[in-house]
Design an enzyme around this catalytic site. Sequence first.
Site, PDB file in Angstrom:
ATOM      1  N   ASP A  21      64.001   6.380   6.597  1.00 19.12           N
ATOM      2  CA  ASP A  21      62.849   5.477   6.651  1.00 19.12           C
ATOM      3  C   ASP A  21      62.670   4.904   8.056  1.00 19.12           C
ATOM      4  OD1 ASP A  21      60.693   4.074   5.726  1.00 19.12           O
ATOM      5  OD2 ASP A  21      61.853   2.504   4.736  1.00 19.12           O
ATOM      6  N   ASN A  69      54.218   9.543  -1.640  1.00 18.70           N
ATOM      7  CA  ASN A  69      53.740   9.886  -0.294  1.00 18.70           C
ATOM      8  C   ASN A  69      52.451  10.716  -0.308  1.00 18.70           C
ATOM      9  OD1 ASN A  69      57.073  10.261   1.207  1.00 18.70           O
ATOM     10  ND2 ASN A  69      55.716   8.486   1.151  1.00 18.70           N
TER      11      ASN A  69
END
Length: 245
Positions: A21, A69
């Site tokens: 991340d 996503n």
Amino acid sequence: MSAKDEINLSNIPEHIAIIMDGNGRWAKEKGEHRIFGHSSGVESVREALTAASEIGVKYLTLYAFSTENWSRPQEEVNALMDLLVQTIANEIESLNENRVQLGIIGDVSNLPESCQKALHEAIEATKHNDRVTLILALSYSARWELTNAVKKISQDVANKLISPSDVDEKLVCSYLATDGIPDPELLIRTSGERRISNFLLWQLAYSELYFTDVFWPDFRKENFFEAILNYQNRERRFGLVSEQL
Ligand code: FPP
């Protein structure tokens, strides 16, 4: 001195999962486009894989693209898919040299054809490698995986292939995308966020969680070894008391 020198080689996690991340924030800090953050993160994937291989980790699972996503701007989704296809195609030789087998978990049928083809070729080309298994979680979410497992179990019950009394933890595991893969002993998440974000919810039941503020594109072997050292200094009790261990 490197953190690697302090690692106890007789207590290495067999399986490490990573939530990579911070690519977007890393790029923004540099005044660059988010996609530059993703492409820079490829080097960190190499670093983590090399570090895992050096100390004998057998499975490395990377959260590369979540079900959620897909809702990102189309331009970013396309760029990530292109990056995956390119990276996988470019890395096959190196995966073979380093005896890395590639695997995937996720709803692969949702990926573009070119991506499915590149993945299929890389999986086929690396299937005999035995040093490390690199598992990419692509179009993956734990709720997708669990819903899918429940659906398949119910179908098999309806078709009388199994009966409800056969359903135990072991059977549920065999319907998950990770069938045959041991649960991760350690989860690493970069970028300072402290969430699981729909990743391996069943498999992380007893995993140690390690959070670092480092953004993924800055993540290096040393950061990986620091996470292992931190893991080795914890006591894993699995619901027991210290004296029972
Ligand atoms: C999260 O950062 C990262 C991703 C959604 C993609 C990770 C992909 C790579 C590192 C590319 C290469 C991977 C492989 C396996 C070849 P973010 O975009 O959520 O960052 P932010 O939270 O700062 O916005």
